[in-house]
Design a protein around this motif. Structure first.
Motif, PDB file in Angstrom:
ATOM      1  N   ARG A  63      28.178  33.888  31.172  1.00 11.78           N
ATOM      2  CA  ARG A  63      28.776  33.122  30.118  1.00 11.78           C
ATOM      3  C   ARG A  63      27.869  33.003  29.026  1.00 11.78           C
ATOM      4  O   ARG A  63      26.882  32.710  28.982  1.00 11.78           O
ATOM      5  CB  ARG A  63      28.782  31.733  30.842  1.00 11.78           C
ATOM      6  N   PHE A  64      28.372  33.500  27.879  1.00  9.70           N
ATOM      7  CA  PHE A  64      27.654  33.873  26.680  1.00  9.70           C
ATOM      8  C   PHE A  64      27.794  32.289  25.911  1.00  9.70           C
ATOM      9  O   PHE A  64      26.738  31.807  25.504  1.00  9.70           O
ATOM     10  CB  PHE A  64      28.261  34.649  25.781  1.00  9.70           C
ATOM     11  N   ASN A  65      28.837  31.590  26.241  1.00  8.76           N
ATOM     12  CA  ASN A  65      28.922  30.166  25.770  1.00  8.76           C
ATOM     13  C   ASN A  65      30.076  29.611  26.745  1.00  8.76           C
ATOM     14  O   ASN A  65      30.306  29.960  27.723  1.00  8.76           O
ATOM     15  CB  ASN A  65      29.499  29.994  24.136  1.00  8.76           C
ATOM     16  N   GLY A  66      30.540  28.394  26.148  1.00  4.12           N
ATOM     17  CA  GLY A  66      31.659  27.876  27.140  1.00  4.12           C
ATOM     18  C   GLY A  66      32.887  28.312  27.155  1.00  4.12           C
ATOM     19  O   GLY A  66      33.525  28.054  27.903  1.00  4.12           O
ATOM     20  N   LYS A  67      33.112  29.405  26.369  1.00  9.48           N
ATOM     21  CA  LYS A  67      34.598  30.113  26.223  1.00  9.48           C
ATOM     22  C   LYS A  67      34.347  31.656  26.715  1.00  9.48           C
ATOM     23  O   LYS A  67      35.212  32.086  27.512  1.00  9.48           O
ATOM     24  CB  LYS A  67      35.007  30.173  24.809  1.00  9.48           C
ATOM     25  N   LEU A  68      33.316  32.202  26.237  1.00 15.74           N
ATOM     26  CA  LEU A  68      33.336  33.850  26.470  1.00 15.74           C
ATOM     27  C   LEU A  68      32.540  34.105  27.543  1.00 15.74           C
ATOM     28  O   LEU A  68      31.395  33.709  27.625  1.00 15.74           O
ATOM     29  CB  LEU A  68      32.727  34.317  25.219  1.00 15.74           C
ATOM     30  N   ILE A  96      33.525  51.383  39.152  1.00 18.83           N
ATOM     31  CA  ILE A  96      33.068  50.278  38.611  1.00 18.83           C
ATOM     32  C   ILE A  96      34.082  49.879  37.587  1.00 18.83           C
ATOM     33  O   ILE A  96      34.959  50.514  37.004  1.00 18.83           O
ATOM     34  CB  ILE A  96      31.848  50.617  37.782  1.00 18.83           C
ATOM     35  N   ARG A  97      34.047  48.372  37.490  1.00 15.37           N
ATOM     36  CA  ARG A  97      35.179  47.708  36.550  1.00 15.37           C
ATOM     37  C   ARG A  97      34.231  46.832  35.710  1.00 15.37           C
ATOM     38  O   ARG A  97      33.463  45.922  36.118  1.00 15.37           O
ATOM     39  CB  ARG A  97      36.019  46.906  37.359  1.00 15.37           C
ATOM     40  N   SER A  98      34.538  46.800  34.350  1.00 24.74           N
ATOM     41  CA  SER A  98      33.784  45.794  33.469  1.00 24.74           C
ATOM     42  C   SER A  98      35.243  44.616  33.009  1.00 24.74           C
ATOM     43  O   SER A  98      36.192  45.191  32.878  1.00 24.74           O
ATOM     44  CB  SER A  98      33.227  46.366  32.119  1.00 24.74           C
ATOM     45  N   PHE A  99      34.619  43.530  32.518  1.00 19.80           N
ATOM     46  CA  PHE A  99      35.788  42.756  32.093  1.00 19.80           C
ATOM     47  C   PHE A  99      34.956  41.888  31.018  1.00 19.80           C
ATOM     48  O   PHE A  99      34.122  41.660  30.865  1.00 19.80           O
ATOM     49  CB  PHE A  99      36.332  41.776  33.132  1.00 19.80           C
ATOM     50  N   SER A 100      36.099  41.222  30.357  1.00 18.59           N
ATOM     51  CA  SER A 100      35.535  40.185  29.194  1.00 18.59           C
ATOM     52  C   SER A 100      36.854  39.238  29.243  1.00 18.59           C
ATOM     53  O   SER A 100      38.315  39.615  29.308  1.00 18.59           O
ATOM     54  CB  SER A 100      35.426  40.628  27.891  1.00 18.59           C
ATOM     55  N   GLU A 101      36.494  37.903  28.977  1.00 18.37           N
ATOM     56  CA  GLU A 101      37.587  36.703  29.029  1.00 18.37           C
ATOM     57  C   GLU A 101      37.432  35.700  28.187  1.00 18.37           C
ATOM     58  O   GLU A 101      36.000  35.425  27.800  1.00 18.37           O
ATOM     59  CB  GLU A 101      37.923  36.340  30.544  1.00 18.37           C
ATOM     60  N   TYR A 102      38.146  35.099  27.393  1.00 16.79           N
ATOM     61  CA  TYR A 102      37.959  34.052  26.587  1.00 16.79           C
ATOM     62  C   TYR A 102      38.871  32.692  26.766  1.00 16.79           C
ATOM     63  O   TYR A 102      39.993  32.888  26.856  1.00 16.79           O
ATOM     64  CB  TYR A 102      38.172  34.366  25.150  1.00 16.79           C
ATOM     65  N   LYS A 103      38.277  31.660  27.194  1.00 15.46           N
ATOM     66  CA  LYS A 103      38.943  30.330  27.819  1.00 15.46           C
ATOM     67  C   LYS A 103      39.742  29.897  26.495  1.00 15.46           C
ATOM     68  O   LYS A 103      39.119  29.599  25.568  1.00 15.46           O
ATOM     69  CB  LYS A 103      37.964  29.413  28.224  1.00 15.46           C
TER      70      LYS A 103
END
Length: 193
Positions: A63-68, A96-103
């Motif tokens: 968690r980079f911040n509360g969203k990302l 291998i799998r990488s992911f990124s998400e944004y709340k």
């Protein structure tokens, strides 16, 4: 008045709304590493012909911040042959799998994934004969939406609908363009003194 009371509680030294910082503070600032890392397990079931295929994806997000949040994981497909009543190593897929998400709110997060899977070519789920030529590393990319919800205790349940973006040289180990996954996240807390 309620908003002002909440803000006064959060920012005890506020005298007016003009004293509110323009930039939202990073809720992860000062948190220990263990509270920034989120382990997870995601499952996807495929049923094709004589096989029942289950993908297990163990991952850890940061968690980079509360969203990302972004992270890495390992995906492994287990195959059960219904005709032979046993597990088979032939159609296994791993990589291998990488992911990124944004709340964005209410538990919803747009999500992107990139992966590199070792899979039989041509894919078992698209094959008409039982023979295959070889195994190859096949790239993949997905975009979709994730919904998380309270499950039990500190465990959070997740559901994802992911759209496969391309079918690299018709080697993708996924038979459908739309893939539905479900799983769990295990947020960790620092133990008290």
């Amino acid at each position: 008045m309620d908003k002002m009371a909440k803000l006064k509680k959060k920012y005890s030294s506020l005298n007016s709304l003009s004293d509110i910082p323009k930039q939202r503070p990073n809720e992860m600032r000062g948190k220990p590493l263990i509270e920034r890392i989120i382990p997870s397990l995601t499952l996807q079931v495929h049923g094709r012909g004589e096989y029942v295929l289950v993908d297990f994806n163990a991952a850890a997000g940061y968690r980079f911040n509360g969203k990302l949040t972004a992270g890495l994981g390992w995906n492994h497909r287990v195959a059960y042959n219904k005709k032979r009543d046993g597990f088979s190593a032939l159609p296994r897929v791993y990589g291998i799998r990488s992911f990124s998400e944004y709340k964005i709110g209410k538990g919803f997060s747009p999500r992107v994934e990139f992966e590199m899977m070792n899979a039989p070519v041509p894919p078992m789920i698209q094959r008409t004969s039982g023979d295959y030529s070889n195994r190859q590393w096949v790239p993949g990319a997905f975009v979709g939406i994730k919904k998380d919800y309270k499950f039990f205790g500190g465990v959070r349940g997740t559901s994802m609908v992911m759209l496969r973006l391309f079918h690299y040289e018709h080697k993708s180990p996924y038979s459908d363009v739309v893939n539905v996954r479900t799983g769990f996240e295990f947020p960790m807390r620092k133990k008290g003194p």
